[in-house]
Motif scaffolding. Sequence first.
Motif, PDB file in Angstrom:
ATOM      1  N   GLY A   1       0.881  -1.218   0.025  1.00 12.89           N
ATOM      2  CA  GLY A   1      -0.134   0.000   0.065  1.00 12.89           C
ATOM      3  C   GLY A   1       0.917   1.233  -0.028  1.00 12.89           C
ATOM      4  O   GLY A   1       2.209   1.065  -0.486  1.00 12.89           O
ATOM      5  N   TYR A   2       0.088   2.384   0.363  1.00 16.10           N
ATOM      6  CA  TYR A   2       0.729   3.719   0.491  1.00 16.10           C
ATOM      7  C   TYR A   2       0.752   4.273   1.704  1.00 16.10           C
ATOM      8  O   TYR A   2      -0.492   4.233   2.489  1.00 16.10           O
ATOM      9  CB  TYR A   2       0.339   4.277  -0.872  1.00 16.10           C
ATOM     10  CG  TYR A   2       0.667   3.909  -1.950  1.00 16.10           C
ATOM     11  CD1 TYR A   2       1.582   4.004  -3.129  1.00 16.10           C
ATOM     12  CD2 TYR A   2      -0.391   2.759  -2.660  1.00 16.10           C
ATOM     13  CE1 TYR A   2       1.992   3.488  -3.945  1.00 16.10           C
ATOM     14  CE2 TYR A   2      -0.117   2.309  -3.632  1.00 16.10           C
ATOM     15  CZ  TYR A   2       1.168   2.488  -4.498  1.00 16.10           C
ATOM     16  OH  TYR A   2       1.139   1.716  -5.810  1.00 16.10           O
ATOM     17  N   ILE A   3       1.229   5.447   2.039  1.00 13.12           N
ATOM     18  CA  ILE A   3       1.395   6.093   3.139  1.00 13.12           C
ATOM     19  C   ILE A   3       1.794   7.459   2.892  1.00 13.12           C
ATOM     20  O   ILE A   3       2.797   7.770   2.146  1.00 13.12           O
ATOM     21  CB  ILE A   3       2.272   5.344   4.358  1.00 13.12           C
ATOM     22  CG1 ILE A   3       1.969   5.996   5.614  1.00 13.12           C
ATOM     23  CG2 ILE A   3       3.726   5.448   4.004  1.00 13.12           C
ATOM     24  CD1 ILE A   3       2.608   5.036   6.623  1.00 13.12           C
TER      25      ILE A   3
ATOM     26  N   LEU B   1      -2.522   6.673   7.868  1.00 13.42           N
ATOM     27  CA  LEU B   1      -3.009   5.853   7.392  1.00 13.42           C
ATOM     28  C   LEU B   1      -2.294   4.989   6.355  1.00 13.42           C
ATOM     29  O   LEU B   1      -1.244   5.595   5.750  1.00 13.42           O
ATOM     30  CB  LEU B   1      -4.651   5.712   6.488  1.00 13.42           C
ATOM     31  CG  LEU B   1      -5.695   6.208   7.558  1.00 13.42           C
ATOM     32  CD1 LEU B   1      -6.787   6.701   6.815  1.00 13.42           C
ATOM     33  CD2 LEU B   1      -6.004   5.500   8.857  1.00 13.42           C
ATOM     34  N   VAL B   2      -2.124   3.497   6.323  1.00 17.50           N
ATOM     35  CA  VAL B   2      -1.691   2.941   5.165  1.00 17.50           C
ATOM     36  C   VAL B   2      -3.046   2.482   4.331  1.00 17.50           C
ATOM     37  O   VAL B   2      -3.870   1.806   4.483  1.00 17.50           O
ATOM     38  CB  VAL B   2      -0.885   1.654   5.610  1.00 17.50           C
ATOM     39  CG1 VAL B   2      -0.638   0.914   4.298  1.00 17.50           C
ATOM     40  CG2 VAL B   2       0.280   2.127   6.255  1.00 17.50           C
ATOM     41  N   VAL B   3      -2.962   2.940   3.034  1.00 16.94           N
ATOM     42  CA  VAL B   3      -4.145   2.422   2.117  1.00 16.94           C
ATOM     43  C   VAL B   3      -3.672   1.468   1.231  1.00 16.94           C
ATOM     44  O   VAL B   3      -2.545   1.664   0.551  1.00 16.94           O
ATOM     45  CB  VAL B   3      -4.334   3.844   1.172  1.00 16.94           C
ATOM     46  CG1 VAL B   3      -5.554   3.651   0.348  1.00 16.94           C
ATOM     47  CG2 VAL B   3      -4.740   4.952   2.361  1.00 16.94           C
ATOM     48  N   THR B   4      -4.251   0.397   1.139  1.00 21.83           N
ATOM     49  CA  THR B   4      -3.722  -0.723   0.413  1.00 21.83           C
ATOM     50  C   THR B   4      -3.958  -0.385  -1.040  1.00 21.83           C
ATOM     51  O   THR B   4      -4.887   0.526  -1.606  1.00 21.83           O
ATOM     52  CB  THR B   4      -4.543  -1.981   0.626  1.00 21.83           C
ATOM     53  OG1 THR B   4      -6.066  -1.597   0.455  1.00 21.83           O
ATOM     54  CG2 THR B   4      -4.497  -2.552   1.907  1.00 21.83           C
ATOM     55  N   ALA B   5      -2.949  -1.214  -1.921  1.00 18.00           N
ATOM     56  CA  ALA B   5      -2.773  -0.913  -3.108  1.00 18.00           C
ATOM     57  C   ALA B   5      -3.841  -1.055  -4.234  1.00 18.00           C
ATOM     58  O   ALA B   5      -3.839  -0.169  -5.171  1.00 18.00           O
ATOM     59  CB  ALA B   5      -1.627  -1.736  -3.766  1.00 18.00           C
ATOM     60  N   ASP B   6      -4.823  -1.760  -3.714  1.00 18.33           N
ATOM     61  CA  ASP B   6      -5.961  -1.965  -4.724  1.00 18.33           C
ATOM     62  C   ASP B   6      -7.039  -0.647  -4.662  1.00 18.33           C
ATOM     63  O   ASP B   6      -7.722  -0.557  -5.653  1.00 18.33           O
ATOM     64  CB  ASP B   6      -6.769  -3.242  -4.268  1.00 18.33           C
ATOM     65  CG  ASP B   6      -7.345  -3.027  -2.795  1.00 18.33           C
ATOM     66  OD1 ASP B   6      -6.401  -2.976  -1.716  1.00 18.33           O
ATOM     67  OD2 ASP B   6      -8.546  -3.113  -2.466  1.00 18.33           O
ATOM     68  N   GLU B   7      -6.760   0.183  -3.676  1.00 15.23           N
ATOM     69  CA  GLU B   7      -7.403   1.276  -3.479  1.00 15.23           C
ATOM     70  C   GLU B   7      -6.794   2.565  -4.236  1.00 15.23           C
ATOM     71  O   GLU B   7      -7.529   3.411  -4.499  1.00 15.23           O
ATOM     72  CB  GLU B   7      -7.866   1.648  -2.033  1.00 15.23           C
ATOM     73  CG  GLU B   7      -8.778   0.709  -1.441  1.00 15.23           C
ATOM     74  CD  GLU B   7      -9.407   1.688   0.071  1.00 15.23           C
ATOM     75  OE1 GLU B   7      -9.317   2.737   0.005  1.00 15.23           O
ATOM     76  OE2 GLU B   7     -10.072   0.763   0.508  1.00 15.23           O
ATOM     77  N   VAL B   8      -5.695   2.338  -4.604  1.00 13.04           N
ATOM     78  CA  VAL B   8      -4.763   3.420  -5.260  1.00 13.04           C
ATOM     79  C   VAL B   8      -4.543   3.048  -6.771  1.00 13.04           C
ATOM     80  O   VAL B   8      -3.909   2.480  -7.137  1.00 13.04           O
ATOM     81  CB  VAL B   8      -3.465   3.755  -4.610  1.00 13.04           C
ATOM     82  CG1 VAL B   8      -2.807   4.786  -5.136  1.00 13.04           C
ATOM     83  CG2 VAL B   8      -3.539   3.991  -3.291  1.00 13.04           C
ATOM     84  N   VAL B   9      -5.715   3.560  -7.545  1.00 11.40           N
ATOM     85  CA  VAL B   9      -5.744   3.263  -9.110  1.00 11.40           C
ATOM     86  C   VAL B   9      -4.484   3.949  -9.817  1.00 11.40           C
ATOM     87  O   VAL B   9      -3.839   3.238 -10.499  1.00 11.40           O
ATOM     88  CB  VAL B   9      -7.072   3.513  -9.726  1.00 11.40           C
ATOM     89  CG1 VAL B   9      -7.126   3.204 -11.217  1.00 11.40           C
ATOM     90  CG2 VAL B   9      -8.083   2.804  -8.956  1.00 11.40           C
ATOM     91  N   ALA B  10      -4.119   5.082  -9.514  1.00  8.60           N
ATOM     92  CA  ALA B  10      -3.089   5.768 -10.231  1.00  8.60           C
ATOM     93  C   ALA B  10      -2.035   6.502  -9.363  1.00  8.60           C
ATOM     94  O   ALA B  10      -2.253   7.709  -9.052  1.00  8.60           O
ATOM     95  CB  ALA B  10      -3.756   6.728 -11.217  1.00  8.60           C
TER      96      ALA B  10
END
Length: 270
Positions: A140-142, A174-183
């Motif tokens: 994911g992303y942070i 938060l850590v947002v999982t990769a499937d929620e970050v389209v671009a």
Amino acid sequence: MRYGTLRLERRRVLVASDGTTWRKAGDGTSLLDVIGGARPSWTPLGRDPVETEFALPYRPPTIFGIGLNYRDTVREMGWDTPKVPYLFPKLSSSAIGPADDIVVDTALTTRVDWEAELGVVIGTRCRNIDVSDAMGVVFGYIAANDISARDLQAEDGQWVRGKGLDTFCPLGPLVVTADEVVAPQAIGIRTRRNGTLVQDGTTADMIFTVPELISYCSRFFTLHPGDVILTGTPAGSGDARTPRISLRPGDTIEIEVEGIGQQRNTVVGR
């Protein structure tokens, strides 16, 4: 999914949201455990958490920093465009939460700067991964703020002290999982110092993309679940301005990585 760590009843509790409800892990599982593949039991949290309750999501095993990775930053500095990523370490001990104080010891540094960044959280142990496969190892992303002591960077010629002082890496909330970050190459990044907008960029301006950075780092080091790669910062840091602006005790610094998270840290003296 969005994961965070809350301060609840003098404990730190892992929470997660699917966008509609918040749940808490009831067995002491940490976010680092989840990144590594753990499957905790969940119970309803019963409310939406308050922003200031979020602590450091977890302490990354290794933090990799990337310098000069935005075209507008290179133009602002007047430097040549890098041919390969400019890689440096950011110490794990520098990580703090999204509302914690940034501590500036003026006996050590007087040129403290901000750098809002998209952080990439690694989810799979890997080495020598191809660019084409690199997105498959992203958990994911942070949101991250690569606080930097510019005078120590200049003195040393390398960046361990200048980048690694305690409290110099706010992460989260938060850590947002990769499937929620389209671009991931189309994310806005903004910074406000004492309420004034000082950075306003986009990850579309990166010289080296997220998969290119992952592949490059993995050529030299084994990447582990929970490692974070900081992907660089857009133009607008204080040290590149005329006159130069440095963070001082009493300042507030707010960053936003669009769709990932927002932070608000206060600078205090020691």
